[in-house]
Design a protein around this motif. Structure first.
Motif, PDB file in Angstrom:
ATOM      1  N   PRO A  90       0.826  -1.218   0.000  1.00 39.81           N
ATOM      2  CA  PRO A  90       0.000   0.000   0.000  1.00 39.81           C
ATOM      3  C   PRO A  90       0.851   1.255   0.000  1.00 39.81           C
ATOM      4  CG  PRO A  90       0.117  -0.928   2.191  1.00 39.81           C
ATOM      5  CD  PRO A  90       0.871  -1.863   1.299  1.00 39.81           C
ATOM      6  N   PRO A  91       0.393   2.330  -0.624  1.00 43.60           N
ATOM      7  CA  PRO A  91       1.070   3.609  -0.425  1.00 43.60           C
ATOM      8  C   PRO A  91       0.902   4.032   1.022  1.00 43.60           C
ATOM      9  CG  PRO A  91      -0.954   3.914  -1.647  1.00 43.60           C
ATOM     10  CD  PRO A  91      -0.768   2.447  -1.483  1.00 43.60           C
ATOM     11  N   CYS A  92       1.622   5.047   1.421  1.00 44.24           N
ATOM     12  CA  CYS A  92       1.750   5.300   2.854  1.00 44.24           C
ATOM     13  C   CYS A  92       0.429   5.560   3.554  1.00 44.24           C
ATOM     14  CB  CYS A  92       2.687   6.466   3.088  1.00 44.24           C
ATOM     15  SG  CYS A  92       2.000   8.025   2.587  1.00 44.24           S
ATOM     16  N   CYS A  93      -0.580   5.975   2.830  1.00 41.70           N
ATOM     17  CA  CYS A  93      -1.787   6.361   3.544  1.00 41.70           C
ATOM     18  C   CYS A  93      -2.896   5.351   3.468  1.00 41.70           C
ATOM     19  CB  CYS A  93      -2.281   7.686   3.025  1.00 41.70           C
ATOM     20  SG  CYS A  93      -1.046   8.907   3.306  1.00 41.70           S
ATOM     21  N   PHE A  99      -1.429  13.242   6.932  1.00 44.02           N
ATOM     22  CA  PHE A  99      -1.498  11.776   6.979  1.00 44.02           C
ATOM     23  C   PHE A  99      -1.760  11.328   8.411  1.00 44.02           C
ATOM     24  CE2 PHE A  99       1.193   8.129   8.238  1.00 44.02           C
ATOM     25  CZ  PHE A  99       0.360   7.135   7.788  1.00 44.02           C
ATOM     26  N   THR A 117      -5.303   9.623   9.711  1.00 49.42           N
ATOM     27  CA  THR A 117      -5.281   8.215  10.110  1.00 49.42           C
ATOM     28  C   THR A 117      -5.546   8.045  11.606  1.00 49.42           C
ATOM     29  OG1 THR A 117      -2.876   8.390  10.238  1.00 49.42           O
ATOM     30  CG2 THR A 117      -3.789   7.322   8.291  1.00 49.42           C
ATOM     31  N   LEU A 164      -6.151   9.669   0.397  1.00 51.20           N
ATOM     32  CA  LEU A 164      -5.152  10.534   1.035  1.00 51.20           C
ATOM     33  C   LEU A 164      -3.853  10.698   0.230  1.00 51.20           C
ATOM     34  CD1 LEU A 164      -4.849  10.359   4.907  1.00 51.20           C
ATOM     35  CD2 LEU A 164      -5.000  12.324   3.432  1.00 51.20           C
ATOM     36  N   PRO A 165      -3.326   9.640  -0.405  1.00 49.05           N
ATOM     37  CA  PRO A 165      -2.109   9.871  -1.185  1.00 49.05           C
ATOM     38  C   PRO A 165      -2.295  10.974  -2.232  1.00 49.05           C
ATOM     39  CG  PRO A 165      -2.470   7.525  -0.939  1.00 49.05           C
ATOM     40  CD  PRO A 165      -3.678   8.202  -0.376  1.00 49.05           C
ATOM     41  N   ILE A 214       7.767  12.301  -3.445  1.00 49.93           N
ATOM     42  CA  ILE A 214       6.836  11.398  -4.137  1.00 49.93           C
ATOM     43  C   ILE A 214       7.162   9.945  -3.782  1.00 49.93           C
ATOM     44  CG2 ILE A 214       6.168  10.529  -6.434  1.00 49.93           C
ATOM     45  CD1 ILE A 214       4.918  13.214  -5.821  1.00 49.93           C
ATOM     46  N   ILE A 216       8.526   8.883  -1.057  1.00 52.07           N
ATOM     47  CA  ILE A 216       8.098   8.655   0.334  1.00 52.07           C
ATOM     48  C   ILE A 216       6.591   8.403   0.392  1.00 52.07           C
ATOM     49  CG2 ILE A 216       7.789   9.790   2.574  1.00 52.07           C
ATOM     50  CD1 ILE A 216      10.478  11.260   1.951  1.00 52.07           C
ATOM     51  N   ILE A 217       5.835   9.200  -0.347  1.00 48.76           N
ATOM     52  CA  ILE A 217       4.371   9.065  -0.310  1.00 48.76           C
ATOM     53  C   ILE A 217       3.939   7.687  -0.800  1.00 48.76           C
ATOM     54  CG2 ILE A 217       2.243   9.898  -1.424  1.00 48.76           C
ATOM     55  CD1 ILE A 217       3.407  12.719  -1.217  1.00 48.76           C
ATOM     56  N   PHE A 218       4.698   7.130  -1.722  1.00 46.87           N
ATOM     57  CA  PHE A 218       4.308   5.835  -2.284  1.00 46.87           C
ATOM     58  C   PHE A 218       4.796   4.642  -1.471  1.00 46.87           C
ATOM     59  CE2 PHE A 218       3.911   7.748  -6.788  1.00 46.87           C
ATOM     60  CZ  PHE A 218       2.619   8.131  -6.494  1.00 46.87           C
ATOM     61  N   GLN A 219       5.490   4.880  -0.382  1.00 49.91           N
ATOM     62  CA  GLN A 219       5.976   3.763   0.429  1.00 49.91           C
ATOM     63  C   GLN A 219       4.965   3.400   1.518  1.00 49.91           C
ATOM     64  OE1 GLN A 219       8.707   2.282  -0.695  1.00 49.91           O
ATOM     65  NE2 GLN A 219       8.506   3.934  -2.194  1.00 49.91           N
ATOM     66  N   PRO A 220       4.986   2.127   1.947  1.00 56.11           N
ATOM     67  CA  PRO A 220       4.174   1.780   3.119  1.00 56.11           C
ATOM     68  C   PRO A 220       4.704   2.563   4.325  1.00 56.11           C
ATOM     69  CG  PRO A 220       5.079  -0.190   2.060  1.00 56.11           C
ATOM     70  CD  PRO A 220       5.762   0.984   1.453  1.00 56.11           C
ATOM     71  N   MET A 221       3.809   3.148   5.077  1.00 53.53           N
ATOM     72  CA  MET A 221       4.253   4.002   6.188  1.00 53.53           C
ATOM     73  C   MET A 221       3.838   3.410   7.524  1.00 53.53           C
ATOM     74  SD  MET A 221       3.713   8.082   6.630  1.00 53.53           S
ATOM     75  CE  MET A 221       5.094   8.721   5.711  1.00 53.53           C
ATOM     76  N   HIS A 268      -3.632   0.312  15.627  1.00 53.69           N
ATOM     77  CA  HIS A 268      -3.558  -0.699  14.558  1.00 53.69           C
ATOM     78  C   HIS A 268      -2.145  -0.839  14.028  1.00 53.69           C
ATOM     79  CE1 HIS A 268      -7.836  -0.793  14.655  1.00 53.69           C
ATOM     80  NE2 HIS A 268      -7.857   0.505  14.549  1.00 53.69           N
TER      81      HIS A 268
END
Lengths: 183, 755
Positions: free
Chosen positions: A88-91, B652, B656, B691-692, B741, B743-748, B755
């Motif tokens: 998943p993307p970060c959000c 973000f 969340t 959100l992304p 960009i 960073i935004i596309f990585q799992p965070m 959770h």
């Protein structure tokens, strides 16, 4: 006052644009239909065919041709395994497999029960829909194939394209200005 | 609710198209109002109503049950398309929107932004050819025919993106088509007026053929409708025939009515009078619209607003907000020390790291340095002054922002090294340390030394408010020219002067301004306001900013801005899976017990070495011998880029974990014995999968604003060859943007939630 009005309108627009873009089911395409316990169940999904990642799933429950609006509806995706796991993307939110309650009002079409379902990986899986109403329980199970998730760049390209488009427009603007000032 | 009512209630407003429609209406009305004052005969009320009606037709087609039922009912879909192709476009053109839209837009944007395009000969020629009536007719008909081919129609029904593209095609080609029919003033007809009659009749012929094809088919053409459930008790074939009838009858009326109207106007005895829009007799000759006279003033002043102005001026209101924040800080400290050690269950884990940061950046975006304005540390600073001597002068060698750079880097390092976000007690200690530092610094040193030289939160807000839309500044400089008391600086009978020693007549921009509004209260001439300013203006012009001076001579400020910009990306990168995995491998590889040391190295590299080296290299390459000035001038232009990333990052966390204060408050009440209800720990956020996209929008806006400022600064420093000065800095900004960009596309890592 006119300037104030336009500024207020602008601020309102910005605030409006900043509204969270909550994903919602819009119906999408029909991916399964079945009659169970006297209920006609139609399942819509977007994207269709399903892809790994978040998917809008909507269920139309009909009895005698008329939509039913007082049922409890839940949907669950179970992956058969073997596919490519969705990153998943970060959000994005949770990716665990569990039943999600589909509710009226979540989608634009207020006669559909809708939910956001996360398909955690590509490959074969099954979609279970469970409908409860007046002591009756209807189920629909559909074996489906989830395609791999699009790359983030493919999924969000319209948003990414804004920047080069704006830069190109500005560069053209500056070139035209410069050319005009020379002449 | 019965299902028929539920069906009728199927409305949903999409933010982006709605924004476009509301924006178009606002711009049109502003321009129309202005033009109507000058040439009322040319812009009667019905024109504005027509334009708004056209926009309303688009809104109804996109947001109403017509759209909701389009996938299951062809008739609904057909009505939706008719609104887009037959109703909205003529209504929009009857509003004669060209001049109102141009007048309604900001004049600078029209002359500087649109002007070069509107006067570009090749572009004008292209548009002229593309909008020729024959081309417009062909595009309209082709769009109508192609999209009704079953493969394309089904594609649009399967995919939302294609559906939106289909609607865009319909609306765009219909606008082109109806332009020639309506001929909105002041456009000139490309063909003789009579030619519009065959133009309309031929289009109707095609429409009739398509409608007849749909109506008389004995099988369902579109597979989507063949598979769709029958909701309204209408069979798919009847639905298709009904859609054909809708296309046929109302569609033909839409073509034949204006054709008849044009024919009648041509045959009428008043033929000598040139008809204007859709045959409406031309208005009497009117004076050429004159440029609108605009009031020259100090700009919009927030303090002029009746309620907001009173609240902002009233010291009690600020005090009240400070007390409120002080109470929140007390809750954070007490809960941090005595509450559960899980951050998502503790006020110290939720409020400062999730909510306060998001509210602070929103405040910066829409207003200014709102946090400093209501800062809870003010009370202990005042207490320190009362209890301690407060006579020493802050050392000169610590007055530049180098010290602030160091503190900020240490703060970001500590945040990750000690997992402050995950350790409520550490957060409580940090808040206590903050109070103590404010008490001691302002207790021993004069003026607001803590705010100006020490507080990292203040430095963050000073820098980010460079791109805020409001500024505390004088309203009329001529009033200040006659002032001899300088109460805004020194203080006077109405209140104390500026603690940060900013002299209002010489002040420009928000750097070092805490928005305390002491100067507003102190000024005996009521000449200080909260004025709207173009964000980033001071970065471009770089005037002398009171004690701040000019950016060109303040490399410390430039480095601070760069550190904050790089810090935004480093702080977000510290939460994404690949970076966390890399850090874990590094710690394991080095055989270390914790990650404090590698994080310190990482902080020094990313927060100090990279911004300093990148900035200096860009300044040397672009500025040559004048590199010091370039470093000082270009660095502040990175404020919006950093701000875009901070916004994306904090939003973000906020979205969340938006609802986490609810169970935390429930837990605190239960701990106090005021309730026995179990806190709703499952409550954390509303799932927002878009959100992304929101994050990318913030980052895009910051990047584009940064590039714009860099370009304008380059134009000031090197008017002959701006590219050479701009490029190295542009590349640096692009590298940061690309990192953002990624960073935004990585799992965070999820922080602040259970959770």
């Amino acid at each position: 006052m006119a300037r104030l009005a336009i500024r207020c309108a602008f601020a309102a627009m910005v605030a409006f644009a900043a509204l969270p873009l909550e994903a919602r089911a819009d119906g999408g395409a029909v991916i399964a239909r079945e009659t169970s316990e006297g209920f006609d169940l139609t399942v819509f999904a977007a994207p269709a065919p399903l892809r790994a990642g978040p998917a809008d799933v909507s269920v139309l429950v009909q009895e005698g041709g008329k939509p039913v609006l007082d049922a409890r509806v839940s949907v669950r995706w179970t992956a058969a395994g073997g596919g490519q796991e969705w990153q998943p993307p970060c959000c994005s939110m949770k990716t665990d497999e569990r039943a999600v309650e589909a509710v009226l009002g979540h989608s634009q079409n207020k006669i559909l029960y809708s939910a956001m379902l996360v398909v955690p990986s590509s490959g074969a899986g099954k979609l279970d829909v469970r409908v409860e109403r007046g002591g009756r329980e209807a189920t629909l199970t559909a074996g489906l194939d989830a395609r791999p998730a699009p790359s983030p760049a493919a999924a969000y390209w319209p948003w990414l394209a804004v920047t080069p488009a704006a830069i190109a427009a500005f560069a053209l603007n500056q070139t035209l200005k410069r050319r005009k000032s020379r002449t | 609710m019965n299902w028929e009512l539920a069906a009728l209630a199927s409305w949903q407003v999409e933010p982006l198209p709605a924004l476009g429609l509301v924006g178009a209406a606002a711009i049109y009305l502003r321009g129309w109002g202005s033009l109507r004052r000058q040439v009322p005969a040319r812009f009667p009320v019905w024109r504005s109503l027509s334009f708004l009606g056209g926009l309303l037709a688009v809104a109804v087609s996109l947001f109403s049950p017509l759209d909701a039922f389009a996938p299951v009912l062809l008739m609904s879909h057909m009505v939706q398309h008719l609104l887009l192709t037959m109703v909205a476009p003529p209504l929009i053109w009857l509003g004669a929107p060209q001049l109102p839209m141009l007048t309604g837009l900001p004049r600078k944007f029209v002359s500087g932004g649109l002007g070069p395009f509107l006067s570009c000969r090749p572009l004008v020629n292209f548009v002229h050819r593309a909008t020729n009536p024959a081309v417009a007719w062909f595009l309209f008909v082709a769009s109508n025919v192609i999209w009704h081919v079953p493969e394309f129609y089904d594609l649009a029904l399967r995919s939302r993106a294609w559906h939106e593209f289909e609607h865009a095609c319909f609306l765009a080609t219909a606008l082109l088509f109806w332009w020639h029919v309506v001929q909105p003033w002041p456009s000139r007809p490309a063909w003789p007026r009579w030619a519009m009659i065959p133009y309309l009749l031929l289009a109707d012929l095609q429409n009739t053929a398509l409608a007849a094809f749909l109506s008389f088919q004995d099988r369902v053409i579109y597979s989507t409708y063949a598979d769709a459930p029958r909701v309204f008790g209408i069979s798919a074939l009847d639905d298709q025939a009904g859609a054909g009838a809708i296309m046929w009858v109302p569609g033909s009326v839409a073509f034949l009515l204006p054709a008849g109207f044009i024919a009648m106007s041509l045959l009428s005895p008043r033929r000598g009078v040139r008809p204007s829009a859709a045959g409406v007799p031309a208005a009497p000759p009117a004076a050429r619209p004159q440029p609108v006279a605009r009031k020259v003033s100090g700009g919009f002043d927030l303090l002029d607003l009746p309620l907001v102005g009173r609240l902002a001026r009233g010291g009690w209101f600020r005090k009240w907000l400070q007390v409120l924040l002080l109470a929140v800080a007390a809750v954070v400290v007490v809960d941090g020390f005595f509450g559960p050690p899980v951050s998502a269950m503790n006020a110290a884990g939720v409020l400062p790291w999730t909510h306060w940061r998001a509210f602070a950046v929103v405040g910066l975006l829409v207003f200014g340095n709102v946090f400093c304005m209501v800062c809870p540390f003010t009370f202990v600073r005042d207490l320190g002054r009362k209890l301690l001597p407060a006579r020493a002068v802050w050392p000169r060698w610590l007055r530049a922002k180098w010290f602030a750079v160091g503190i900020f880097v240490a703060y970001l390092w500590a945040y990750e090294a000690f997992d402050l976000w995950d350790r409520p007690m550490a957060t409580a200690w940090l808040v206590c340390a903050y109070f103590l530092a404010a008490f001691l610094v302002d207790g021993f040193f004069r003026r607001a030394s803590f705010c100006q030289y020490v507080c990292p939160i203040g430095q963050f807000h000073f820098v980010q408010s460079l791109v805020s839309p409001f500024e505390v500044r004088v309203r009329e400089s001529s009033v200040c020219a006659g002032c001899r008391t300088h109460d805004c600086l020194r203080g006077g009978p109405r209140g104390r002067g500026c603690e940060l020693h900013l002299f209002q007549p010489a002040k420009s921009g928000n750097m070092d301004c805490t928005f305390c509004l002491d100067c507003v209260a102190a000024c005996p001439h009521d000449n200080v306001g909260l004025l709207a300013v173009p964000p980033g203006r001071d970065v471009i012009n770089d005037p002398v900013k009171s004690t701040v001076g000019t950016f060109a001579r303040r490399p410390d400020i430039s480095l601070l801005v760069l550190v904050l910009a790089f810090g935004a990306f480093a702080n977000a990168a510290g939460m994404v899976a690949p970076v966390l995995g890399w850090m874990d491998r590094l710690v394991a590889g080095l055989g270390l017990r914790g990650d404090a040391l590698p994080l310190a190295a990482f902080a020094l590299l990313v927060l100090v070495a990279l911004p300093a080296a990148g900035g200096l290299a860009a300044a040397k390459i672009g500025g040559g011998a004048d590199w010091k000035t370039h470093f000082g001038r270009f660095g502040p232009a990175f404020a919006p880029l950093g701000f875009g990333m901070w916004l994306a990052h904090f939003f973000f966390h906020f979205f969340t974990a938006a609802l986490t204060p609810v169970p935390v408050a429930g837990r605190i009440l239960a701990d106090l014995g005021w309730t026995s209800a179990e806190p709703a720990w499952g409550l954390s956020s509303i799932p927002i999968y878009g959100l992304p996209a929101v994050e990318i929008v913030f980052l895009n806006a910051g990047f584009l604003a940064c590039l714009y400022l860099l370009w304008r600064v380059a134009g000031r420093l090197a008017p002959a060859r701006p590219w050479r000065a701009f490029l190295p800095w542009g590349v640096l900004a692009l590298a940061l943007y690309a990192a953002g960009i990624w960073i935004i596309f990585q799992p965070m890592e999820m922080r602040g939630t259970l959770h």
